[in-house]
Design a protein around this motif. Structure first.
Motif, short mmCIF file in Angstrom:
data_model
loop_
_atom_site.label_atom_id
_atom_site.label_comp_id
_atom_site.label_asym_id
_atom_site.label_seq_id
_atom_site.Cartn_x
_atom_site.Cartn_y
_atom_site.Cartn_z
N ASP A 19 8.83 4.31 9.19
CA ASP A 19 9.64 5.08 10.13
C ASP A 19 9.34 6.58 10.10
O ASP A 19 10.07 7.39 10.68
N LEU A 20 8.25 6.95 9.41
CA LEU A 20 7.83 8.35 9.45
C LEU A 20 7.39 8.70 10.86
O LEU A 20 6.87 7.84 11.61
N PRO A 21 7.57 9.95 11.26
CA PRO A 21 7.10 10.34 12.59
C PRO A 21 5.57 10.23 12.67
O PRO A 21 4.86 10.43 11.68
N LYS A 22 5.09 9.87 13.85
CA LYS A 22 3.64 9.76 14.03
C LYS A 22 2.99 11.12 13.81
O LYS A 22 3.53 12.15 14.20
N HIS A 23 1.84 11.08 13.15
CA HIS A 23 1.11 12.33 12.85
C HIS A 23 -0.37 11.99 12.86
O HIS A 23 -0.78 10.98 12.27
N PRO A 24 -1.20 12.80 13.50
CA PRO A 24 -2.64 12.47 13.58
C PRO A 24 -3.32 12.39 12.22
O PRO A 24 -4.40 11.80 12.11
N GLN A 25 -2.70 12.99 11.18
CA GLN A 25 -3.32 12.97 9.86
C GLN A 25 -2.61 12.03 8.89
O GLN A 25 -2.88 12.07 7.70
N PHE A 26 -1.73 11.18 9.41
CA PHE A 26 -1.11 10.14 8.59
C PHE A 26 -1.91 8.85 8.75
O PHE A 26 -2.27 8.47 9.87
N ILE A 27 -2.19 8.19 7.64
CA ILE A 27 -2.81 6.86 7.66
C ILE A 27 -1.79 5.88 7.11
O ILE A 27 -1.41 5.96 5.94
N PHE A 28 -1.32 4.97 7.96
CA PHE A 28 -0.28 4.03 7.55
C PHE A 28 -0.89 2.78 6.92
O PHE A 28 -1.84 2.20 7.46
N VAL A 29 -0.34 2.38 5.78
CA VAL A 29 -0.77 1.16 5.09
C VAL A 29 0.48 0.39 4.67
O VAL A 29 1.60 0.90 4.75
N ASP A 30 0.29 -0.84 4.22
CA ASP A 30 1.44 -1.66 3.80
C ASP A 30 2.02 -1.17 2.47
O ASP A 30 3.23 -1.19 2.27
N ASP A 31 1.13 -0.78 1.54
CA ASP A 31 1.57 -0.40 0.20
C ASP A 31 0.59 0.66 -0.33
O ASP A 31 -0.60 0.36 -0.53
N VAL A 32 1.07 1.87 -0.54
CA VAL A 32 0.18 2.98 -0.93
C VAL A 32 -0.45 2.72 -2.29
O VAL A 32 -1.65 2.94 -2.48
N LEU A 33 0.35 2.25 -3.27
CA LEU A 33 -0.20 2.01 -4.61
C LEU A 33 -1.30 0.96 -4.57
O LEU A 33 -2.38 1.16 -5.14
#
Length: 431
Positions: free
Chosen positions: A60-74
């Motif tokens: 639910d983070l706002p969209k950002h051109p430098q965000f890369i969304f993944v299922d689990d960061v760790l």
């Protein structure tokens, strides 16, 4: 985003950070979560500080051109590290053990760097986050990597091996540490033995101290592609003996053909086997005797591990990065063997011992008081529960500072040892 898609981005931006305080220009920021924090909330800050991209998993983070969304960061961090290790295709030496991991890792690195471009675990970045960060810091021109693996419960080493894929492995020893998490000493053996399990299943080479009966027993239950033994008997690949401990160690060693001596900047008889391990690995990887000696000569311990600290009044063996019953016992035995007219023991509590804490602290008290050393100070709540008239018992470091201020120590050889949480470094100024 899949790892195969993320990897070219990592190659373009090969610096990785998990802490906004350590963000560097054009790095990748991995927004990890912990018990008391969620770094997803700092993703925009990381970008503002110069990060090229932030890898996030809060959808639910706002969209950002430098965000890369993944299922689990760790898991993404771990998978990316594994993928990078596979692309590098270089030999990896994995090591674990109850005591001596970091010193042995540093010795191996000091030796192998005489011939190869090496990469090694920085400090004690040896857990499920530290090992991936270690791997991701390896550059393509690296020829050998040395990866330290720590654990305080079972299945951790198994995970770290799956990420790092070691070709060579070494368990320094198994002892009484993290008993609470491992569920006792047999649990420690099982947990550390996961490195042997991986090497056995994947055709790896293992280095074993033949003098250590626990390691021999653990090895016998597994089969390996190759076993390299080191120790004190002449039937080993590398064997040797300690010929000086005053307080620095000098080791005589042989590969069966030639006999040589090497002087180190290490103190503590327990480091003898760590030196032999580094020699054995150096020989196996084709280093000359001169290269091996230059590596061992050059390594000077830091970070409060078996470190000799000369103050204006005393000589301090600073060994207070960590402590457990096994390391405490060998440190006490070592100072008993050293030549000095005036010896002082300052021993701090050992942590993470669970139900065995009381018995293990009592055992240390008994061992220390048997030496007949004039002044023995025990510091911490666990030791204080066993106060007696033979020694000095203090509840905490604040009381220790006051005691040393009122009862200054002069011209002594002092062993200062305890768990990291005791913060014994705070009393150096009083010694």
């Amino acid at each position: 985003m899949r790892i195969e898609e993320l990897y070219p981005i990592f190659r373009k931006h090969p610096s990785v950070s998990t802490d906004t305080r350590k963000v560097t220009e054009s790095c990748l920021f991995f927004a990890l979560k912990g018990e008391n924090f969620d770094a997803n909330t700092f993703a925009e800050q990381a970008i503002a500080l110069g990060a090229a991209f932030a890898i996030v998993d809060k959808q639910d983070l706002p969209k950002h051109p430098q965000f890369i969304f993944v299922d689990d960061v760790l898991k993404t961090l771990q998978d990316l590290a594994h993928y990078h290790r596979r692309q590098l295709g270089l030999p990896v030496i994995g090591l674990t053990g109850t005591n001596g991991k970091t010193t042995t890792k540093e010795l191996i690195n000091a030796v192998l760097s005489q011939k190869f471009k090496t990469a090694a675990t920085l400090g004690n970045l040896n857990n499920h986050i530290g090992v991936p960060l270690t791997l991701l810091a390896i550059t393509p021109d690296t020829e050998v990597a040395i990866v330290e693996m720590g654990a305080n419960h079972q299945k951790e080493i198994e995970l770290l091996c799956a990420i790092a894929v070691p070709d060579y492995g070494l368990i320094t020893n198994v002892g009484k540490a993290h008993l609470e998490g491992f569920g006792g000493f047999e649990g420690v053996k099982k947990g550390k033995g996961e490195l042997y399990d991986f090497l056995s299943k994947n055709g790896g080479t293992v280095f074993i101290n033949r003098d250590n009966l626990h390691l021999q027993e653990m090895a016998r239950s597994r089969s390996f592609k190759e076993v390299i033994y080191y120790g004190t008997s002449s039937d080993n690949y590398v064997f040797g003996k300690l010929i000086a401990n005053d307080p620095y160690l000098t080791v005589e060693w042989s590969d069966g053909e030639n006999k040589d001596e090497v002087q180190s900047q290490l103190t503590g008889i327990y480091n003898f086997e760590n030196i032999l391990a580094a020699i054995a690995i150096g020989k196996k990887l084709g280093l000359t005797t001169q290269q091996i000696h230059e590596g061992i000569n050059s390594y000077k311990p830091q970070n409060n591990r078996s470190q000799i600290i000369k103050t204006e009044r005393n000589t301090v063996i600073g060994d207070f990065y960590n402590a457990n019953p096994s390391s405490m016992a060998v440190a006490i035995e070592n100072i008993a063997r050293l030549e000095a007219d005036n010896k002082v023991l300052i021993l701090g509590d050992m942590f993470e011992l669970g139900e065995e804490s009381g018995a293990e602290h009592r055992a240390v008290i008994e061992k220390a008081e048997k030496l007949g050393i004039a002044k023995v100070l025990f510091v911490g709540q666990e030791f204080f529960k066993n106060s007696n008239q033979k020694s000095v018992f203090l509840k905490n470091v604040e009381e220790l500072r006051t005691y040393l201020h009122e009862n200054p120590v002069h011209q002594a050889l002092i062993l200062l040892k305890g768990s990291r949480g005791m913060k014994l470094e705070q009393v150096i100024a009083y010694l």
